[in-house]
Design a protein around this motif. Structure first.
Motif, PDB file in Angstrom:
ATOM      1  N   PRO A  42      -0.985  16.757 -11.511  1.00  0.00           N
ATOM      2  CA  PRO A  42      -0.921  15.929 -10.498  1.00  0.00           C
ATOM      3  C   PRO A  42      -2.204  16.304  -9.680  1.00  0.00           C
ATOM      4  O   PRO A  42      -2.063  17.154  -9.880  1.00  0.00           O
ATOM      5  N   ASP A  43      -2.637  15.541  -8.835  1.00  0.00           N
ATOM      6  CA  ASP A  43      -3.718  15.488  -7.834  1.00  0.00           C
ATOM      7  C   ASP A  43      -3.101  14.575  -6.864  1.00  0.00           C
ATOM      8  O   ASP A  43      -4.294  13.196  -6.373  1.00  0.00           O
ATOM      9  N   GLU A  44      -2.426  14.884  -5.387  1.00  0.00           N
ATOM     10  CA  GLU A  44      -2.292  14.047  -4.692  1.00  0.00           C
ATOM     11  C   GLU A  44      -1.920  12.286  -5.830  1.00  0.00           C
ATOM     12  O   GLU A  44      -0.879  12.017  -6.617  1.00  0.00           O
ATOM     13  N   ILE A  45      -2.012  10.978  -5.654  1.00  0.00           N
ATOM     14  CA  ILE A  45      -1.424  10.282  -6.648  1.00  0.00           C
ATOM     15  C   ILE A  45      -2.248   9.966  -7.545  1.00  0.00           C
ATOM     16  O   ILE A  45      -1.410   9.252  -8.623  1.00  0.00           O
ATOM     17  N   ALA A  46      -2.908  10.800  -7.943  1.00  0.00           N
ATOM     18  CA  ALA A  46      -2.874  10.804  -9.301  1.00  0.00           C
ATOM     19  C   ALA A  46      -2.696  11.981 -10.030  1.00  0.00           C
ATOM     20  O   ALA A  46      -2.299  12.733  -9.694  1.00  0.00           O
ATOM     21  N   THR A  47      -2.894  11.695 -11.614  1.00  0.00           N
ATOM     22  CA  THR A  47      -2.534  12.950 -12.415  1.00  0.00           C
ATOM     23  C   THR A  47      -4.188  12.629 -13.751  1.00  0.00           C
ATOM     24  O   THR A  47      -4.074  11.687 -14.063  1.00  0.00           O
ATOM     25  N   ILE A  87      -3.945   6.211 -11.999  1.00  0.00           N
ATOM     26  CA  ILE A  87      -3.133   5.465 -10.868  1.00  0.00           C
ATOM     27  C   ILE A  87      -2.197   5.540 -11.218  1.00  0.00           C
ATOM     28  O   ILE A  87      -1.690   5.463 -11.907  1.00  0.00           O
ATOM     29  N   PRO A  88      -1.176   5.567 -10.068  1.00  0.00           N
ATOM     30  CA  PRO A  88       0.182   5.527 -10.100  1.00  0.00           C
ATOM     31  C   PRO A  88       1.188   4.155 -10.512  1.00  0.00           C
ATOM     32  O   PRO A  88       1.405   4.410 -11.472  1.00  0.00           O
ATOM     33  N   HIS A  89       0.177   3.064 -10.860  1.00  0.00           N
ATOM     34  CA  HIS A  89       0.245   1.753 -11.310  1.00  0.00           C
ATOM     35  C   HIS A  89       0.544   2.327 -12.845  1.00  0.00           C
ATOM     36  O   HIS A  89       1.236   2.222 -13.509  1.00  0.00           O
ATOM     37  N   LYS A 121       3.312   4.396 -13.895  1.00  0.00           N
ATOM     38  CA  LYS A 121       4.339   3.725 -13.897  1.00  0.00           C
ATOM     39  C   LYS A 121       4.720   2.416 -15.577  1.00  0.00           C
ATOM     40  O   LYS A 121       5.842   2.289 -15.383  1.00  0.00           O
TER      41      LYS A 121
END
Length: 216
Positions: free
Chosen positions: A113-118, A160-162, A165
């Motif tokens: 994990p890197d803040e909002i990203a992975t 990115i989160p999208h 998901k």
């Protein structure tokens, strides 16, 4: 042709296994809007043909060559998969050119994990790594992604989160196998530049000198 923009996550309802082949029964939702017999659907990035469908399931045959080249042989009833229908002629080209013809597989080395990203790091064979370039495109389990870093035997992408998901990638664990498809443009360029048969004269005028002369 596909674009690597996953439409939905589906589920393997059941698998009918033969000696060297399988038939997948795949359950979904969104992709059944205007699906037809004979349509192409990418399942974890592998182009499969709809052999039959009913309600919200379709069946597709997987031959031995596909099983040996991809991770589809590792699927079981209940497995979650990425699904994308072939691109419509009037559709938006959101990803990159994806054929659904897998080059091989890779193994997940890490998910960080890197803040909002992975960050996902994947190792793979030299014959696949040679086509992977920094800031180029690659399809991982059918997901179009940008290559962030490249080493001798592995590469990294950032989700990115999208994307996390809407696809199965963040459900993966270290050691899991994923399907990889290189950008087809690089493979065509190699074919034009390299003559496989030493006794065959290369008639193409496209070579390194030509490319350098024209600013490439």
């Amino acid at each position: 042709m596909f674009t690597g923009i996953v439409e939905e996550k589906g589920m393997i309802k059941s698998i009918l296994k033969g000696r060297n082949s399988s038939r997948l029964i795949v359950e979904g939702d969104e992709i059944f809007n205007q699906i037809h017999l004979g349509d192409s659907v990418a399942v974890n990035g592998v182009c499969l043909t709809v052999c039959s469908f009913s309600g919200n399931t379709f069946e597709a045959d997987v031959m031995g060559e596909t099983l040996s080249r991809s991770s589809l042989g590792n699927l079981k009833s209940g497995s979650i998969v990425n699904l994308e229908r072939a691109m419509a002629a009037d559709g938006r080209f959101g990803g990159h050119i994806v054929s659904g013809h897998i080059d091989g597989t890779g193994t997940i080395v890490s998910l960080i994990p890197d803040e909002i990203a992975t960050w996902i790091k994947i190792s793979t064979a030299p014959e696949i790594m040679k086509y992977i370039v920094e800031k180029g495109s690659i399809a991982i389990d059918g997901v179009s992604l940008t290559v962030a870093t490249v080493s001798n035997d592995s590469f990294q992408v950032s989700l990115i989160p999208h994307t996390g998901k809407e696809t199965t990638l963040l459900s993966k664990r270290v050691g899991d196998v994923v399907n990889l498809e290189n950008d087809i443009i690089g493979k065509y360029i190699e074919k034009f530049l390299v003559t496989k048969n030493p006794n065959q004269k290369n008639e193409s005028r496209i070579n390194m000198g030509f490319l350098e002369k024209n600013g490439f």
